[in-house]
Design an enzyme around this catalytic site. Structure first.
Site, PDB file in Angstrom:
ATOM      1  N   HIS A  48       2.909  32.369  55.009  1.00  0.00           N
ATOM      2  CA  HIS A  48       3.434  31.855  53.708  1.00  0.00           C
ATOM      3  C   HIS A  48       4.971  32.328  53.554  1.00  0.00           C
ATOM      4  O   HIS A  48       5.372  32.097  52.432  1.00  0.00           O
ATOM      5  CB  HIS A  48       2.603  32.205  52.738  1.00  0.00           C
ATOM      6  CG  HIS A  48       1.372  31.572  52.651  1.00  0.00           C
ATOM      7  ND1 HIS A  48       1.174  30.387  52.575  1.00  0.00           N
ATOM      8  CD2 HIS A  48       0.106  31.928  52.618  1.00  0.00           C
ATOM      9  CE1 HIS A  48      -0.011  29.804  52.476  1.00  0.00           C
ATOM     10  NE2 HIS A  48      -0.947  30.773  52.490  1.00  0.00           N
ATOM     11  N   GLU A 145     -11.506  34.691  53.962  1.00  0.00           N
ATOM     12  CA  GLU A 145     -10.910  34.122  52.349  1.00  0.00           C
ATOM     13  C   GLU A 145     -11.695  32.703  52.245  1.00  0.00           C
ATOM     14  O   GLU A 145     -10.947  31.888  51.509  1.00  0.00           O
ATOM     15  CB  GLU A 145      -9.559  34.176  52.802  1.00  0.00           C
ATOM     16  CG  GLU A 145      -8.934  33.439  53.882  1.00  0.00           C
ATOM     17  CD  GLU A 145      -7.320  33.710  54.060  1.00  0.00           C
ATOM     18  OE1 GLU A 145      -6.700  34.418  52.819  1.00  0.00           O
ATOM     19  OE2 GLU A 145      -6.864  33.762  55.073  1.00  0.00           O
ATOM     20  N   ASP A 171      -7.089  33.085  48.288  1.00  0.00           N
ATOM     21  CA  ASP A 171      -7.820  31.936  48.788  1.00  0.00           C
ATOM     22  C   ASP A 171      -9.441  31.908  48.619  1.00  0.00           C
ATOM     23  O   ASP A 171      -9.980  30.706  48.395  1.00  0.00           O
ATOM     24  CB  ASP A 171      -7.604  31.589  50.251  1.00  0.00           C
ATOM     25  CG  ASP A 171      -6.230  30.960  50.715  1.00  0.00           C
ATOM     26  OD1 ASP A 171      -5.969  30.102  49.910  1.00  0.00           O
ATOM     27  OD2 ASP A 171      -5.504  31.212  51.479  1.00  0.00           O
TER      28      ASP A 171
END
Length: 250
Positions: A48, A145, A171
């Site tokens: 990310h 996650e 997540d």
């Protein structure tokens, strides 16, 4: 880069807790500053974050702290490129099965233990034989996650060659969205993963947003917690300065 004294993998296996500094902005200068604070370990977030390959290579060379790379995906190319930077380990996101965890381990190890390709500017520049001799110390972690990952946590934790699991709380919360009491479901999922890791004698980590939360989770038995991340440190630092400056004008 791979430490010559005591590898990150050995330190994790020995039960040493780690407070992580998480870096997403993509600045090698910030990585150097973070490493100079005495951070126990650095995570460079390729999934990310804003990192390009040259920035990654520069950051790993400057951190002066054990450095993990969160890769974009669970593929031999993504994992191999990350480790070619000289990083001390990888963190593979969104792992949901034991087969996926085993693939991550295989992509991180050279033959005959795995299928990683030999090369990279930093490993070759320092002498590949020297790098190869130290590569056993590379740590391989996977992130649980999702609800499916939680369901398979026991099998994932039992994968040979896996060095730790880290729970991605953001997540995981999204995975339980729309269920009755998603926060309680997420906490139950975290507890289930921690229990699976304890049964397998495997270090378990968890993503946290503040130092206070990191300390609290450490007391619960999590071996890796996130003490700070660069986005929040910079945002809150600027906000505090602006508020302090504006206070006299109120």
């Amino acid at each position: 880069m791979l430490p010559t004294d005591r590898a990150l993998r050995d330190r994790l296996a020995g039960g040493e807790p780690f407070g992580l500094v998480w870096l997403a902005i993509g600045s090698a200068a910030i990585a150097e500053i973070a490493g100079g604070t005495g951070a126990q370990a650095i995570v460079i977030d390729l999934q990310h974050g804003l990192w390009d390959r040259l920035g990654l290579e520069a950051a790993v060379g400057l951190t002066r702290a054990p450095t993990l790379i969160r890769v974009e995906e669970n593929t031999p190319l993504a994992i191999g490129r990350a480790l070619d930077s000289g990083a001390d380990g990888v963190l593979v996101p969104l792992v949901e099965t034991a087969e996926e965890a085993a693939a991550a381990v295989a992509s991180s190890r050279f033959p005959p233990q795995g299928r990683r390709s030999g090369g990279g500017v930093r490993p070759l520049g320092g002498g590949f034989g020297t790098y190869l001799a130290a590569a056993h110390g590379i740590a391989v972690g996977v992130m649980i996650e999702t609800a499916r990952g939680v369901e398979n946590a026991t099998a994932i934790a039992a994968v040979p060659g896996l060095d730790f699991i880290l729970i991605g709380t953001g997540d995981l919360g999204l995975s339980y969205a729309g269920t009755d009491d998603p926060e309680a479901r997420r906490e139950a999922g975290c507890a289930a993963v921690l229990a699976a890791c304890r049964a397998a004698n495997l270090p378990c980590g968890i993503f946290t947003l503040t130092a206070a939360a990191a300390r609290a989770r450490r007391t619960e038995g999590y071996a890796l917690t996130v003490v700070a991340n660069d986005i929040d440190v910079i945002r809150t630092g600027f906000a505090a300065a602006i508020d302090a400056f504006a206070a006299d004008a109120r």
